[in-house]
Design an enzyme around this catalytic site. Structure first.
Site, PDB file in Angstrom:
ATOM      1  N   THR A  86       0.217  -1.140  -0.256  1.00  0.00           N
ATOM      2  CA  THR A  86       0.265  -0.145   0.097  1.00  0.00           C
ATOM      3  C   THR A  86       0.974   1.282   0.026  1.00  0.00           C
ATOM      4  O   THR A  86       0.615   2.605  -0.332  1.00  0.00           O
ATOM      5  CB  THR A  86      -0.280   0.140   1.039  1.00  0.00           C
ATOM      6  OG1 THR A  86      -0.237  -0.615   2.532  1.00  0.00           O
ATOM      7  CG2 THR A  86      -1.752  -1.292   1.518  1.00  0.00           C
TER       8      THR A  86
ATOM      9  N   SER B  67      16.897  -5.394   5.950  1.00  0.00           N
ATOM     10  CA  SER B  67      18.160  -4.971   6.506  1.00  0.00           C
ATOM     11  C   SER B  67      18.514  -4.468   5.573  1.00  0.00           C
ATOM     12  O   SER B  67      19.764  -3.443   6.108  1.00  0.00           O
ATOM     13  CB  SER B  67      18.464  -6.266   6.174  1.00  0.00           C
ATOM     14  OG  SER B  67      18.933  -6.739   4.771  1.00  0.00           O
TER      15      SER B  67
ATOM     16  N   ASP C 167       9.377   0.770   5.562  1.00  0.00           N
ATOM     17  CA  ASP C 167      10.667   0.226   5.565  1.00  0.00           C
ATOM     18  C   ASP C 167      11.845   1.439   6.026  1.00  0.00           C
ATOM     19  O   ASP C 167      11.897   0.943   7.628  1.00  0.00           O
ATOM     20  CB  ASP C 167      11.587  -0.589   4.590  1.00  0.00           C
ATOM     21  CG  ASP C 167      10.566  -1.628   4.027  1.00  0.00           C
ATOM     22  OD1 ASP C 167       9.441  -1.487   4.413  1.00  0.00           O
ATOM     23  OD2 ASP C 167      11.090  -2.203   2.950  1.00  0.00           O
TER      24      ASP C 167
ATOM     25  N   TYR D  16       8.240  -7.401  -7.732  1.00  0.00           N
ATOM     26  CA  TYR D  16       7.838  -6.340  -6.759  1.00  0.00           C
ATOM     27  C   TYR D  16       7.189  -5.403  -7.758  1.00  0.00           C
ATOM     28  O   TYR D  16       6.919  -4.374  -7.859  1.00  0.00           O
ATOM     29  CB  TYR D  16       9.256  -5.884  -6.342  1.00  0.00           C
ATOM     30  CG  TYR D  16       8.855  -4.503  -5.245  1.00  0.00           C
ATOM     31  CD1 TYR D  16       7.755  -4.692  -3.998  1.00  0.00           C
ATOM     32  CD2 TYR D  16       9.098  -3.133  -5.642  1.00  0.00           C
ATOM     33  CE1 TYR D  16       7.587  -3.462  -2.809  1.00  0.00           C
ATOM     34  CE2 TYR D  16       8.583  -2.238  -4.775  1.00  0.00           C
ATOM     35  CZ  TYR D  16       7.713  -2.867  -3.712  1.00  0.00           C
ATOM     36  OH  TYR D  16       8.079  -1.319  -2.261  1.00  0.00           O
TER      37      TYR D  16
HETATM   38  C1  GLA Z   1       8.693  -4.557   0.811  1.00  0.00           C
HETATM   39  C2  GLA Z   1       9.205  -2.658   0.568  1.00  0.00           C
HETATM   40  C3  GLA Z   1       8.084  -1.480   0.826  1.00  0.00           C
HETATM   41  C4  GLA Z   1       6.531  -2.414   0.846  1.00  0.00           C
HETATM   42  C5  GLA Z   1       6.720  -3.535   0.832  1.00  0.00           C
HETATM   43  C6  GLA Z   1       5.339  -4.169   0.316  1.00  0.00           C
HETATM   44  O1  GLA Z   1       9.075  -4.427   1.826  1.00  0.00           O
HETATM   45  O2  GLA Z   1      10.207  -1.670   0.604  1.00  0.00           O
HETATM   46  O3  GLA Z   1       8.408  -0.652   0.470  1.00  0.00           O
HETATM   47  O4  GLA Z   1       5.904  -1.588  -0.517  1.00  0.00           O
HETATM   48  O5  GLA Z   1       7.541  -4.104   0.048  1.00  0.00           O
HETATM   49  O6  GLA Z   1       4.556  -3.572   1.823  1.00  0.00           O
END
Ligand code: GLA
Length: 396
Positions: A48, A138, A183, A232
């Site tokens: 999201t 990480s 993250d 992704y």
């Molecule tokens: C990874 C990406 C985040 C986010 C998640 C999925 O961790 O680094 O920015 O998009 O996937 O929620």
């Protein structure tokens, strides 16, 4: 209370080791500092963040620690405690990425400089107790620990959310991974005993106290994440395609955040099936983050469990980022009395699940996973009982 990672004797040992391997640290041990940046686990709100939506991660008490001595020579030199691998770069001549771990540090230095934030050289030693490639951030932890190291071990002169954006820029533009802000945000802004609710559009956030008597258990599937970066990016492209289609119906739609459940239904015939299902995941997941918050506020743990379960199903069927191994971990947890809810956490494609578990059921879950997972999947699981922790900080 959340425990501190690492403890005092581990910090001492790290400092001692830096003195052994580095002459500057040996000569001026009183100038050695130690910084730590946690990993993160996401409770709910998956895929999201890059859709301007909502996330609810928590920083955890596993992370990356750097012992360092700041220098005035504009040189960064770092050794990995795990294998004594050493690498470095000059702050005034940060070259292109190398494909090695040093890219995370060089990229952070590059992004800080690009934002006009001054940096210092250092000699350092890095140790991590975060499993890498597990979806526990990480890389964000290395970036934020580096940002503190590059500030001479002190708090960087920029507010944490801005620092998170700078680290995200390092990841996106230097390392070359097109991730969202979640993250780096969680790693920079973490708070002990709390999850963090972030609105990824306004960047407003608040700490949300975790329910008492409940543990966070991470189960690592032991499966390497497959095609994580390319898949992704493919998901991001699917979401962009969906936004383009919805904006034909309603020009006000800038991101999937703007798609209401009614608009989603109206788009069913307009979108290809894949784009529609990706959108359905994101729109419903944003709703589930808000539902989780509301349920946590009134202590309705069964309702929290429902949102976690529904999130996993949506990630599995609509967003298609789960794996048989992650599904097996969730299925095992579902049958353990005292497990409130379980779902995959992070990007998916392998990695870990997050389990919300009543304290007295933690041992039961760990046992169930140990008993059943290997025979179901042929893989070796690892479980981590973690606590919500403070964000990046100095710990000496
Ligand atoms: C990874 C990406 C985040 C986010 C998640 C999925 O961790 O680094 O920015 O998009 O996937 O929620």
């Amino acid at each position: 209370m959340a425990s501190v990672t690492p403890d005092a004797s581990q910090v001492e040992a790290l400092i001692e080791r830096l003195r052994e391997i580095d002459p500057i640290a040996a000569a001026e041990p009183e100038r050695i500092r130690v910084v730590h940046a946690p990993g993160r686990v996401n409770l709910i709100g998956e895929h999201t963040d890059y859709n301007d939506g909502f996330v609810l991660p928590a920083a955890i008490d596993l992370g990356v620690t750097i012992a360092l001595v700041p220098t005035d020579d504009r040189r960064v030199q770092l050794t990995l405690a795990a294998d004594d691998d050493r690498d470095g770069f000059d702050l005034d001549a940060v070259g292109p990425r190398t494909g090695r771990w040093i890219d995370y540090i060089a990229g952070t230095a590059w992004a800080l400089a690009g934002s006009g934030i001054s940096t210092r050289g250092f000699r350092g030693l890095l140790v991590s107790d975060l499993p890498s490639g597990a979806g526990l951030s990480s890389s964000a932890a290395i970036e934020l620990a580096s940002a503190w190291a590059l500030a001479g071990g002190d708090r960087p002169e920029v507010d944490p959310i801005r620092l998170a954006q700078i680290a995200q820029r390092a990841e996106n533009e230097y390392v070359g991974v097109n991730s969202g802000l979640m993250d780096q945000f969680a790693v920079a802004c973490g708070r002990a005993d709390h999850a963090l609710f972030l609105d990824c559009r306004s960047l407003e956030y608040r700490a949300v106290r975790l329910p008492p008597g409940v543990s966070l258990v991470i189960c690592h599937s032991g499966a390497p994440r497959k095609l994580a970066a390319s898949e992704y990016n493919a998901r991001r492209a699917d979401c962009d395609r969906a936004v383009a289609a919805f904006s034909m119906i309603d020009p006000g739609v800038r991101a999937l955040r703007d798609v209401t459940p009614e608009l989603l239904a109206a788009g069913r015939d307009l979108l290809d099936d894949v784009a529609f299902r990706r959108a359905r995941h994101v729109v419903s997941e944003d709703g589930r983050v808000l539902d989780t918050l509301a349920a946590m506020q009134i202590g309705d743990l069964p309702a929290v469990g429902d949102t976690l379960r529904a999130s996993h199903v949506s990630l599995r069927d609509d967003f298609e980022v789960s794996s048989p191994a992650l599904d097996a971990l969730v299925a095992i947890a579902a049958l353990v009395p005292g497990v409130i809810g379980a779902r995959l956490t992070g990007a998916g494609f392998g990695g870990c699940t997050i389990n919300l578990v009543h304290d007295d059921a933690v041992a039961l879950l760990v046992e169930a996973v140990a008993d059943q997972y290997a025979s179901r999947t042929g893989l070796t699981p690892r479980t981590y009982v973690v606590h919500a922790a403070e964000g990046a900080r100095r710990i000496d």
